[in-house]
Write a protein that holds these residues in place. Structure first.
Motif, PDB file in Angstrom:
ATOM      1  N   LEU A  25       6.118  28.522   7.292  1.00 55.20           N
ATOM      2  CA  LEU A  25       5.936  28.018   8.802  1.00 55.20           C
ATOM      3  C   LEU A  25       4.395  28.733   9.648  1.00 55.20           C
ATOM      4  O   LEU A  25       3.594  28.003   9.893  1.00 55.20           O
ATOM      5  CB  LEU A  25       7.048  28.218   9.487  1.00 55.20           C
ATOM      6  N   GLU A  26       4.505  29.846   9.152  1.00 57.43           N
ATOM      7  CA  GLU A  26       3.281  30.645   9.746  1.00 57.43           C
ATOM      8  C   GLU A  26       1.953  30.281   9.232  1.00 57.43           C
ATOM      9  O   GLU A  26       0.783  29.951   9.874  1.00 57.43           O
ATOM     10  CB  GLU A  26       3.401  32.154   9.517  1.00 57.43           C
ATOM     11  N   LEU A  27       2.061  30.055   8.015  1.00 63.76           N
ATOM     12  CA  LEU A  27       0.624  29.421   7.203  1.00 63.76           C
ATOM     13  C   LEU A  27       0.476  28.245   7.840  1.00 63.76           C
ATOM     14  O   LEU A  27      -0.650  27.753   8.004  1.00 63.76           O
ATOM     15  CB  LEU A  27       0.996  29.297   5.733  1.00 63.76           C
ATOM     16  N   HIS A  28       1.457  27.313   8.105  1.00 61.73           N
ATOM     17  CA  HIS A  28       1.432  25.724   8.291  1.00 61.73           C
ATOM     18  C   HIS A  28       0.668  25.873   9.927  1.00 61.73           C
ATOM     19  O   HIS A  28      -0.241  25.280  10.093  1.00 61.73           O
ATOM     20  CB  HIS A  28       2.472  25.317   8.603  1.00 61.73           C
ATOM     21  N   LEU A  56      11.045  22.903   4.083  1.00 61.79           N
ATOM     22  CA  LEU A  56      11.505  24.073   4.323  1.00 61.79           C
ATOM     23  C   LEU A  56      12.810  24.119   3.589  1.00 61.79           C
ATOM     24  O   LEU A  56      13.576  23.295   3.589  1.00 61.79           O
ATOM     25  CB  LEU A  56      11.907  24.157   5.718  1.00 61.79           C
ATOM     26  N   GLU A  57      13.209  25.117   2.446  1.00 65.24           N
ATOM     27  CA  GLU A  57      14.095  25.211   1.768  1.00 65.24           C
ATOM     28  C   GLU A  57      15.507  25.549   2.613  1.00 65.24           C
ATOM     29  O   GLU A  57      16.412  24.899   2.159  1.00 65.24           O
ATOM     30  CB  GLU A  57      14.027  26.499   0.871  1.00 65.24           C
ATOM     31  N   THR A  58      15.529  26.059   3.664  1.00 65.03           N
ATOM     32  CA  THR A  58      16.642  26.415   4.577  1.00 65.03           C
ATOM     33  C   THR A  58      17.435  25.014   4.851  1.00 65.03           C
ATOM     34  O   THR A  58      18.534  24.937   5.169  1.00 65.03           O
ATOM     35  CB  THR A  58      16.122  27.135   5.828  1.00 65.03           C
ATOM     36  N   LYS A  97      13.088  34.082   4.570  1.00 67.70           N
ATOM     37  CA  LYS A  97      11.828  34.696   4.509  1.00 67.70           C
ATOM     38  C   LYS A  97      10.602  33.864   4.287  1.00 67.70           C
ATOM     39  O   LYS A  97       9.460  33.611   4.857  1.00 67.70           O
ATOM     40  CB  LYS A  97      11.868  36.064   3.769  1.00 67.70           C
ATOM     41  N   SER A  98      10.675  33.176   3.034  1.00 66.38           N
ATOM     42  CA  SER A  98       9.633  32.338   2.430  1.00 66.38           C
ATOM     43  C   SER A  98       9.465  31.167   3.480  1.00 66.38           C
ATOM     44  O   SER A  98       8.254  30.777   3.679  1.00 66.38           O
ATOM     45  CB  SER A  98      10.195  31.625   1.289  1.00 66.38           C
ATOM     46  N   ARG A 109      11.366  13.474   8.582  1.00 61.50           N
ATOM     47  CA  ARG A 109      12.549  13.715   9.318  1.00 61.50           C
ATOM     48  C   ARG A 109      12.520  14.909  10.280  1.00 61.50           C
ATOM     49  O   ARG A 109      12.981  14.650  11.448  1.00 61.50           O
ATOM     50  CB  ARG A 109      14.071  13.789   8.611  1.00 61.50           C
ATOM     51  N   ARG A 110      11.708  15.887  10.011  1.00 65.60           N
ATOM     52  CA  ARG A 110      11.952  17.441  10.739  1.00 65.60           C
ATOM     53  C   ARG A 110      10.424  17.570  11.306  1.00 65.60           C
ATOM     54  O   ARG A 110       9.543  17.712  10.601  1.00 65.60           O
ATOM     55  CB  ARG A 110      12.146  18.543  10.011  1.00 65.60           C
TER      56      ARG A 110
END
Length: 459
Positions: free
Chosen positions: A236-239, A21-23, A230-231, A5-6
């Motif tokens: 996302l940075e890792l991705h 993403l937990e957010t 933060k997590s 979806r995202r």
């Protein structure tokens, strides 16, 4: 291939699916039950392993069955599976698996036909052209659990000599699925650039642009959100770093100076010197696909049916792996012995162990609310043969990851089962069912006894 979806949509048609993403997860959903469904990845090695058989000592498995820890694997550092010691608590080492059916004129082809299908081997065609008489477990997982029309990701690393090429993935009886051997083609498809024409790709190369650059605006907007945890920011940075690392490896390791030149690497992708690099790239693509929920199943075949790759060991380019696996300088049944062939086979096993570890490292790098991406799926290092005699007994299957708690990890078990039971267990672990709606327990040829491998299922 994009099914999440995202996603971020950018210039030139680029589409970057986001990791979990937990957010943005529903407040009532946990990570394991929400956006991170279990998945299965299969990496196939050819020619059996250097395990105890005949007059040859054990060089593959740990010394003792039972719990597997980093400490026990350090004690077994002379065994090939010790390459995976960093992930000891996530492993399930399964010895004693066998194939139920004889090959029809070619052991390599017959083993490849069965390793993910547990199906009979065709007698028309036969020999090195034989085919499986049933679908493979990756296909079953994709057909049952993916959105309609989304197939398993089917990749390949190494040469294709023509005698036997692909062996792994079947849509159904005698329906062998072709595998993508060029990492750049797989990369383009993953990021929505599969239909991009030469002009678009040249523009991308001229700008020295990454897929990240093509979605830069949306990426910046997402990263600047105040409600992003933060997590999630770290994830996302890792991705995005993983995407960039993959692009750099494709540009540099295969040698090519610009992104556009990657289109021409197919012949180089199959060369001896690039097999390990290509395998790592393909696994990077698989790890990204699983992080984004693109598919629930993927396969990587390393080497062709009777893998003739000439691996470099101790700085020396060796005889073909197939010859080494037979211990003679011949692709037939007669030839002069190869000095130190068992040790060379052992070192090739370790090479495959390190390639598999690369996948586990990538999956484990994605930290989720409940464990890592590796914890949510299961990755399998398998073979289509058992040992130097190329038998169908004691065919090694090394599993990593608990499939969201379904599998009991951190153990080495010795079983006496046909491989359909192990494939049932993997399928059930990721969510496949039988005709009555219970856990999958009837995969493979209907003549085989069904059921699961209870020793590796959590009570």
């Amino acid at each position: 291939m994009i099914t999440r979806r995202r996603v971020l949509r950018g210039l030139l048609g680029a589409t970057v699916a986001l990791p979990f993403l937990e957010t943005f997860a529903p407040r009532r959903a946990s990570a394991s039950a929400g956006d991170v469904p279990p998945f299965a990845i299969f990496m196939r090695q050819a020619n059996g392993v250097a395990q105890a058989v005949g007059d040859e000592p054990e060089m593959f498995w740990p010394r003792e069955t039972g719990p597997v820890t980093a400490e026990t694997m350090v004690g077994d550092s002379d065994r090939a599976v010790s390459e995976l010691k960093d992930h000891a608590s996530k492993l399930i080492l399964v010895r004693g698996v066998k194939f139920a059916f004889q090959g029809n004129g070619c052991g390599h082809s017959g083993g490849g036909n069965q390793c993910l299908t547990a199906a009979r081997v065709s007698d028309d065609p036969a020999g090195n052209k034989s085919l499986a008489m049933g679908e493979s477990i990756d296909n079953r997982i994709a057909a049952e659990l993916n959105p309609p029309g989304v197939e398993p990701l089917t990749l390949y690393a190494g040469r294709m000599a023509g005698y036997i090429n692909e062996v792994l993935s079947y849509r159904g009886s005698k329906q062998l699925r072709a595998a993508e051997r060029n990492p750049f083609n797989a990369y383009r498809k993953l990021f929505g650039l599969g239909d991009a024409d030469a002009e678009v790709m040249e523009a991308l190369a001229a700008r020295r642009a990454s897929v990240n650059d093509l979605v830069r605006g949306q990426m910046k907007a997402l990263m600047s959100r105040s409600d992003l945890s933060k997590s999630d920011r770290a994830r996302l940075e890792l991705h995005f770093d993983s995407i960039r690392d993959l692009e750099v490896s494709m540009a540099c390791e295969l040698p090519a100076e610009r992104v556009a030149e990657m289109e021409a690497i197919a012949p180089k992708a199959g060369s001896n010197d690039n097999v390990e690099a290509v395998a790592r790239m393909q696994l990077d693509i698989i790890a990204l696909a699983m992080a984004c929920g693109v598919t629930r199943a993927a396969t990587l075949q390393v080497g062709d049916g009777n893998d003739g790759t000439e691996y470099t060991i101790g700085g020396v380019r060796q005889k073909s792996f197939h010859k080494i696996s037979h211990r003679i300088d011949s692709d037939g049944s007669e030839g002069p012995p190869i000095e130190g062939a068992q040790e060379l086979h052992h070192q090739i096993d370790r090479i495959h162990g390190r390639i598999f570890k690369h996948l586990l490292d990538r999956l484990a790098a994605y930290e989720l609310g409940s464990g890592t991406l590796l914890d949510h799926g299961v990755a399998v290092w398998l073979n289509d043969l058992g040992d130097k005699y190329h038998s169908y007994r004691k065919v090694p299957y090394i599993l990593a990851g608990g499939a969201a708690g379904y599998l009991k990890t951190g153990q080495f078990v010795d079983v006496n089962i046909t491989n359909n039971k192990l494939l049932n267990t993997i399928g059930a672990a990721v969510g496949c069912t039988n005709g009555q709606g219970g856990p999958l327990d009837d995969f493979g040829d209907p003549s085989l006894e069904g059921g699961l491998v209870d020793a590796i299922v959590k009570a």
